[in-house]
Design a protein around this motif. Structure first.
Motif, PDB file in Angstrom:
ATOM      1  N   ALA A 121     -65.727 -29.039-117.132  1.00  0.00           N
ATOM      2  CA  ALA A 121     -66.348 -28.748-115.825  1.00  0.00           C
ATOM      3  C   ALA A 121     -66.548 -30.114-115.171  1.00  0.00           C
ATOM      4  O   ALA A 121     -66.631 -31.128-115.872  1.00  0.00           O
ATOM      5  CB  ALA A 121     -67.676 -28.040-116.004  1.00  0.00           C
ATOM      6  N   HIS A 122     -66.618 -30.149-113.829  1.00  0.00           N
ATOM      7  CA  HIS A 122     -66.720 -31.482-113.225  1.00  0.00           C
ATOM      8  C   HIS A 122     -68.157 -31.871-112.902  1.00  0.00           C
ATOM      9  O   HIS A 122     -68.972 -31.040-112.500  1.00  0.00           O
ATOM     10  CB  HIS A 122     -65.767 -31.670-112.042  1.00  0.00           C
ATOM     11  CG  HIS A 122     -65.987 -30.794-110.844  1.00  0.00           C
ATOM     12  ND1 HIS A 122     -66.915 -31.095-109.877  1.00  0.00           N
ATOM     13  CD2 HIS A 122     -65.382 -29.653-110.446  1.00  0.00           C
ATOM     14  CE1 HIS A 122     -66.859 -30.165-108.926  1.00  0.00           C
ATOM     15  NE2 HIS A 122     -65.947 -29.266-109.245  1.00  0.00           N
ATOM     16  N   LEU A 123     -68.435 -33.145-113.126  1.00  0.00           N
ATOM     17  CA  LEU A 123     -69.786 -33.693-112.925  1.00  0.00           C
ATOM     18  C   LEU A 123     -70.092 -33.913-111.450  1.00  0.00           C
ATOM     19  O   LEU A 123     -71.236 -33.784-111.022  1.00  0.00           O
ATOM     20  CB  LEU A 123     -69.900 -35.053-113.633  1.00  0.00           C
ATOM     21  CG  LEU A 123     -69.916 -35.050-115.169  1.00  0.00           C
ATOM     22  CD1 LEU A 123     -69.573 -36.452-115.686  1.00  0.00           C
ATOM     23  CD2 LEU A 123     -71.279 -34.619-115.704  1.00  0.00           C
ATOM     24  N   ASP A 124     -69.097 -34.293-110.681  1.00  0.00           N
ATOM     25  CA  ASP A 124     -69.345 -34.742-109.306  1.00  0.00           C
ATOM     26  C   ASP A 124     -69.559 -33.581-108.337  1.00  0.00           C
ATOM     27  O   ASP A 124     -69.114 -32.462-108.555  1.00  0.00           O
ATOM     28  CB  ASP A 124     -68.187 -35.618-108.807  1.00  0.00           C
ATOM     29  CG  ASP A 124     -66.841 -34.893-108.827  1.00  0.00           C
ATOM     30  OD1 ASP A 124     -66.520 -34.252-109.844  1.00  0.00           O
ATOM     31  OD2 ASP A 124     -66.131 -34.943-107.802  1.00  0.00           O
ATOM     32  N   THR A 125     -70.251 -33.916-107.256  1.00  0.00           N
ATOM     33  CA  THR A 125     -70.397 -32.996-106.129  1.00  0.00           C
ATOM     34  C   THR A 125     -69.821 -33.691-104.894  1.00  0.00           C
ATOM     35  O   THR A 125     -69.475 -34.871-104.955  1.00  0.00           O
ATOM     36  CB  THR A 125     -71.883 -32.679-105.845  1.00  0.00           C
ATOM     37  OG1 THR A 125     -72.495 -33.840-105.270  1.00  0.00           O
ATOM     38  CG2 THR A 125     -72.623 -32.278-107.103  1.00  0.00           C
ATOM     39  N   VAL A 126     -69.777 -32.981-103.781  1.00  0.00           N
ATOM     40  CA  VAL A 126     -69.268 -33.607-102.543  1.00  0.00           C
ATOM     41  C   VAL A 126     -70.388 -34.327-101.788  1.00  0.00           C
ATOM     42  O   VAL A 126     -70.129 -34.994-100.797  1.00  0.00           O
ATOM     43  CB  VAL A 126     -68.648 -32.564-101.575  1.00  0.00           C
ATOM     44  CG1 VAL A 126     -67.440 -31.918-102.194  1.00  0.00           C
ATOM     45  CG2 VAL A 126     -69.664 -31.511-101.149  1.00  0.00           C
ATOM     46  N   PHE A 127     -71.635 -34.193-102.265  1.00  0.00           N
ATOM     47  CA  PHE A 127     -72.764 -34.638-101.453  1.00  0.00           C
ATOM     48  C   PHE A 127     -73.090 -36.113-101.631  1.00  0.00           C
ATOM     49  O   PHE A 127     -73.141 -36.606-102.753  1.00  0.00           O
ATOM     50  CB  PHE A 127     -73.997 -33.774-101.782  1.00  0.00           C
ATOM     51  CG  PHE A 127     -73.717 -32.326-101.545  1.00  0.00           C
ATOM     52  CD1 PHE A 127     -73.720 -31.816-100.262  1.00  0.00           C
ATOM     53  CD2 PHE A 127     -73.378 -31.490-102.593  1.00  0.00           C
ATOM     54  CE1 PHE A 127     -73.404 -30.482-100.026  1.00  0.00           C
ATOM     55  CE2 PHE A 127     -73.068 -30.157-102.374  1.00  0.00           C
ATOM     56  CZ  PHE A 127     -73.078 -29.654-101.088  1.00  0.00           C
TER      57      PHE A 127
END
Ligand SMILES: [Zn+2]
Length: 432
Positions: A121-127
Motif C-alpha cells: 500500500a502506498h505511504l504518500d498522499t497528494v496533500f
C-alpha cells in the motif's frame, strides 16, 4: 463445472476515480481457480485468520486513524514511514528495512526460499505539508485527507501480517510487506520503480491495495507522460521595455497550437487524453515576465499514442517559440526548457494469468462481482514488465479522494482485508 460470466453495464460510462477507470465488460473466472480459493478458505488456519480480521476491526480502524493523522506529503513520507516500521516491528516480522528511496520493506520468510510475493500500500498522499489531517468522525464516517487513498491500505497490510502471525500461517514463498513512497502525482511511482529496478529486490508477484471498493481487479496500467514547459526571456517594464519577446504570449500560443493538434489526434483511436493542469509565472501586470511555465499530463491506453502526443506537444512548443521570437522588436530571444517530469508505462496482463484469476475468484468468494479495470497505480510498473501484478480495492465506501473532503466509511471493510489475505496466501502458497 460452471463458469461465471459477468457482464457489466458500465461500458457506457468511463468515470475515473482513485486513478482507476470503470470498467471492463466480460470477466470469466475459471473453475480451477474458484476451487483453489474455495479449498484455501476452508483450511483451519485461514478460517481462524478470517475470524481474527473480523474480531480486530476496531484495531484496524485505530491503526488507520493513527496513520492518517501523520501527514505524508509527496517526497516527505519519512514520518509516516517511521511509524509504519514501528507498528510492523510490534506485530513481528523476520526483517524490516527502509530502502534508499524511503520504501518500507518487511520480510516474512517462507518455508521454501526463492519466490517472493509482495503486498503493498502506498505511504504518500497528494496533500502538501501543513494540511489538516486530523480525522473527524461524523457518525461512523471517517473524514480526513488521505483516509481512503491509501491509508486504509496501510492498515490492511498491518492486519494481514498480524493475523498471519496469530493464526500461525506459514507460507512456502517469502512474503514482503511494503509501504511504498511516491505513488501519487509527481512522485511518479518512484517507490515502486526503485523496487523493480536492478537496485531493488526480486519480486515474483505483486499485490497492491489502493483506492476503490472490493471488486476492483486492476490488471491494466494506464500510461501517462507529463511535461513541464518553461519559456524564458529577459523580462522588463511593460512600457519601457515594450518589444521584448514575452514568455506568457509564447506559452499561450503553445497551448493553442497543442490543443488544436491534440484535439484532432485524440478524436479517433484508442482513448488518449491531454490536460494543461498548471500554469505559472509573471511578477506583475506591468512587467514583461521573465518566465512562463505550464505542466501537461497526457494519458493513453497505448504507448505508441503517448509517443505521438510527445511529438505533438514538442512541435507546438517549437512553433510557439519561433512565432514569438519573430515578433520580438528588441532584447534577447526567448528560450524554452522542455522537461519530462512523469513517465508511467501502460500495459496489460491477461485475465487468464493465475494472479488475475485468483483475484477474481477471491472477490467472488467474498460475494462480490470482480471488475477488471485499467488504472494508474503502483502495479503499472510490474505490469509493464510482464511481472504478475494486480491492484485490488481498499474496500468499504470512500469518496472525494485527492480532496480535503475525502471520507471513508467502514461498510464491511474487513472483507477487503480478508480478500487481500487469501489472495496473498494463494500466491505465496500455504506450507503443509
Ligand atoms: Zn492511491
Amino acid at each position: 463445472m460452471r463458469c461465471i460470466l459477468l457482464i457489466f453495464a458500465s461500458m457506457l460510462l468511463s468515470v475515473t476515480i482513485f486513478g482507476q477507470e470503470k470498467a471492463k465488460a466480460v470477466a470469466k473466472i475459471q473453475p480451477t481457480y474458484q476451487d483453489e480459493i474455495r479449498k484455501l478458505s476452508k483450511k483451519k488456519r485461514v478460517k481462524k485468520a478470517f475470524q481474527l480480521i473480523e474480531a480486530q476491526r476496531a484495531k484496524t480502524l485505530a491503526d488507520h486513524i493513527l496513520l492518517t493523522e501523520i501527514e505524508a506529503p509527496p517526497f516527505k513520507e519519512e514520518k509516516r514511514a517511521a511509524q509504519f516500521v514501528k507498528m510492523i516491528k510490534e506485530i513481528g516480522v523476520d526483517s524490516i528495512w527502509i530502502d534508499e528511496v524511503g520504501n518500507v520493506l518487511a520480510l516474512r520468510k517462507g518455508k521454501k526460499r526463492g519466490r517472493v510475493v509482495a503486498l503493498d500500500a502506498h505511504l504518500d498522499t497528494v496533500f502538501p505539508e501543513g494540511t489538516d489531517v486530523k480525522v473527524k468522525m461524523r457518525g461512523d464516517t471517517l473524514y480526513a485527507p488521505g483516509a481512503a487513498d491509501d491509508t486504509r491500505g496501510l492498515a490492511m497490510v498491518l492486519r494481514v501480517l498480524q493475523v498471519m502471525n496469530e493464526a500461525k500461517i506459514e507460507t512456502e514463498s517469502d512474503v514482503l510487506f511494503v509501504g511504498s513512497v511516491g505513488e501519487e502525482g509527481l512522485g511518479d511511482l518512484r517507490g515502486v520503480k526503485h523496487i523493480f529496478s536492478e537496485k531493488g529486490t526480486k519480486i515474483d508477484s505483486w499485490i497492491a491495495i489502493d483506492g476503490g471498493a472490493i471488486g476492483r481487479v486492476n490488471n491494466q496500467g494506464l500510461g501517462s507522460h507529463r511535461y513541464r514547459v518553461t519559456f524564458k526571456g529577459p523580462g522588463g517594464h511593460s512600457w519601457g521595455a515594450f518589444g521584448l519577446a514575452n514568455p506568457h504570449h509564447a506559452l499561450g500560443s503553445a497551448m493553442h497550437y497543442f490543443a488544436q493538434a491534440a484535439d484532432a489526434f485524440t478524436a479517433y483511436g484508442p482513448k488518449t487524453s491531454y490536460n494543461v493542469g498548471v500554469i505559472s509565472g509573471g511578477t506583475s501586470i506591468n512587467s514583461v515576465p521573465f518566465s512562463s511555465t505550464m505542466e501537461i499530463d497526457m494519458r493513453s491506453v497505448s504507448p505508441a499514442r503517448l509517443d505521438s502526443m510527445d511529438v505533438i506537444l514538442k512541435n507546438a512548443v517549437d512553433q510557439a517559440l519561433i512565432t514569438q521570437n519573430e515578433m520580438r522588436r528588441l532584447g534577447a530571444p526567448l528560450t524554452v526548457d522542455f522537461v519530462k517530469i512523469g513517465d508511467r508505462p501502460s500495459g496489460e496482463l491477461s485475465e487468464d494469468l493465475p494472479i488475475i484469476q485468483r483475484a477474481m475468484a477471491c472477490t467472488a468468494l467474498m460475494g462480490k462481482r470482480p471488475q477488471l479495470t485499467r488504472g494508474s497505480t503502483n502495479s503499472n510498473i510490474p505490469i509493464s514488465m510482464g511481472i504478475p501484478a494486480v491492484t485490488i480495492g481498499r474496500g468499504g465506501v470512500g469518496r472525494n479522494a485527492h480532496s480535503l473532503h475525502e471520507w471513508w466509511l467502514d461498510v464491511e471493510g474487513y472483507k477487503s482485508t480478508q480478500m487481500a489475505l487469501i489472495l496473498l496466501l494463494a500466491e505465496a502458497k500455504i506450507s503443509k
